[in-house]
Design an enzyme around this catalytic site. Structure first.
Site, PDB file in Angstrom:
ATOM      1  CE1 TYR A  95      -4.329   1.402   0.367  1.00 31.59           C
ATOM      2  CE2 TYR A  95      -3.257   2.876   1.926  1.00 31.59           C
ATOM      3  CZ  TYR A  95      -4.351   2.549   1.131  1.00 31.59           C
ATOM      4  OH  TYR A  95      -5.452   3.357   1.117  1.00 31.59           O
ATOM      5  CB  SER A 189       0.531  -5.743   2.427  1.00 31.65           C
ATOM      6  OG  SER A 189      -0.472  -5.008   3.093  1.00 31.65           O
ATOM      7  CD  GLN A 190      -2.010  -1.481  -2.940  1.00 30.37           C
ATOM      8  OE1 GLN A 190      -2.865  -0.632  -2.753  1.00 30.37           O
ATOM      9  NE2 GLN A 190      -0.811  -1.187  -3.423  1.00 30.37           N
ATOM     10  CG  ASP A 275      -1.097  -8.572   9.742  1.00 25.57           C
ATOM     11  OD1 ASP A 275      -1.148  -7.355   9.963  1.00 25.57           O
ATOM     12  OD2 ASP A 275      -0.814  -9.064   8.623  1.00 25.57           O
ATOM     13  CG  HIS A 304       1.219  -6.008   7.677  1.00 24.64           C
ATOM     14  ND1 HIS A 304       0.287  -6.912   7.181  1.00 24.64           N
ATOM     15  CD2 HIS A 304       1.451  -5.136   6.657  1.00 24.64           C
ATOM     16  CE1 HIS A 304      -0.029  -6.591   5.942  1.00 24.64           C
ATOM     17  NE2 HIS A 304       0.669  -5.521   5.598  1.00 24.64           N
TER      18      HIS A 304
END
Length: 324
Positions: A95, A189-190, A275, A304
């Site tokens: 992100y 993640s993203q 997370d 994370h």
């Protein structure tokens, strides 16, 4: 470390009933059909990355709406002197990160793959730099990207990003040095959420490696005390109190757990049980929904950052076996 989600045994049992929005497949079929009319318009320029084992090219291709999307293409230096086609990896970014500098993301090229690092349009001003804008407008939204275009799936930010990702796979599969039957997608993640979408929507993906993926099981994520980006949803709805159903219907069109139901390639997931950004239950929702062969690496005491270099080593061994 404080935990905001279920215990590990509960996570293995967590299988939510995620309703699909009406016309989910038709929406994506129409979207991809509309974009097919734009030529890929690939350009390549060699750049000096300061490395001797990897050759890097500044690559531009036409993404959603024909918009220029930037990427790095990294190739093992020896591949330019060899006639054997390479396996490939398309990497998507976390992100508000971009493709970064030419030497930042070269792991897969060093491992012997053609490695395409795609910029995320409109991002790249957070933890690393980007070079791709997003020329399309947005209605009311909270700061961030998750609620941009939230009023309708056609206008949503991730519709454009997912199309870019599909076309990035097409670009790498079409390269003269690449074996089109051995191209994988990955991201953290993203980037993991985008990888799930590319695995569902793009032709010919041979393997999917989503690390601690974002963009999954949105309602669950919004109901937990998560940090940004999921917290953007709650802030938006705190102002737009009458749009709860509309918001979650729009987001469902981009849910990695629903994309996972369309999977055909083997996948290696990772999840971090502590997370606080991408809650583990949302990752398990996508993993449990995944219809093709799958594995998941569980990092029970990590936030994370997930598996980090441990997961990267596991991916390298797993992908070599899958693409052999």
């Amino acid at each position: 470390m404080p935990r905001i989600d279920l215990t590990l045994p509960e996570l293995w049992d967590y299988r939510p009933e995620l309703p699909e929005p009406s016309g989910f497949d038709a929406f994506w079929s129409r979207t991809l059909s509309e974009q097919a009319g734009y030529p890929l318009a690939v350009t390549l320029e060699p750049v000096d990355n300061g490395l001797v084992a990897v050759e890097t090219f500044d690559l531009t291709f036409a993404g959603f709406g024909g918009d220029p999307v930037r990427a790095w293409l990294h190739l093992p230096a020896a591949a330019l002197r060899d006639t054997e086609r390479l396996p490939g990896v398309v990497q998507f970014q976390g992100y508000n990160g971009g493709r970064g500098l030419p030497h930042e993301h070269v792991f897969w090229a060093l491992a012997g793959y053609a490695h395409l690092v795609m910029d995320t349009r409109g991002q790249g001003s957070g933890w690393t730099t980007g070079a791709t804008g997003d020329p399309h407008g947005s209605g009311p939204s909270t700061p961030g990207f998750l609620t941009r275009g939230i009023g309708h799936p056609d206008a949503h930010f991730y519709r454009r990003v997912f199309v870019d990702a599909v076309r990035a796979v097409e670009v790498l599969r079409g390269h003269d040095l690449v074996d089109p039957d051995r191209v994988a997608v990955t991201g953290i993640s993203q980037g993991g959420g985008i990888a799930l979408a590319a695995g569902a929507l793009a032709d010919g993906v041979a393997a999917v490696m989503p690390d601690v993926p974002f963009l999954c099981d949105f309602r669950r994520a919004a109901d937990l005390p998560t940090l940004d980006p999921y917290a953007e949803i709650g802030r938006y709805l705190a102002a737009h109190r009458d749009e709860v159903d509309l918001v979650f219907d729009t987001l469902a069109h981009f849910d990695g757990a629903l994309m996972a139901r369309r999977a055909t390639a083997p996948a290696l997931f990772s999840v971090a049980v502590a997370d606080t950004i991408c809650p583990p239950s949302t990752v398990f929702a996508a993993h449990h929904s995944y219809r093709a062969a799958k594995e998941i690496a569980v990092y029970e005491f990590n936030d994370h950052e997930g598996g980090g270099p441990f997961q990267q080593a596991r991916q390298a061994a797993w992908l070599a076996e899958v693409l052999a």
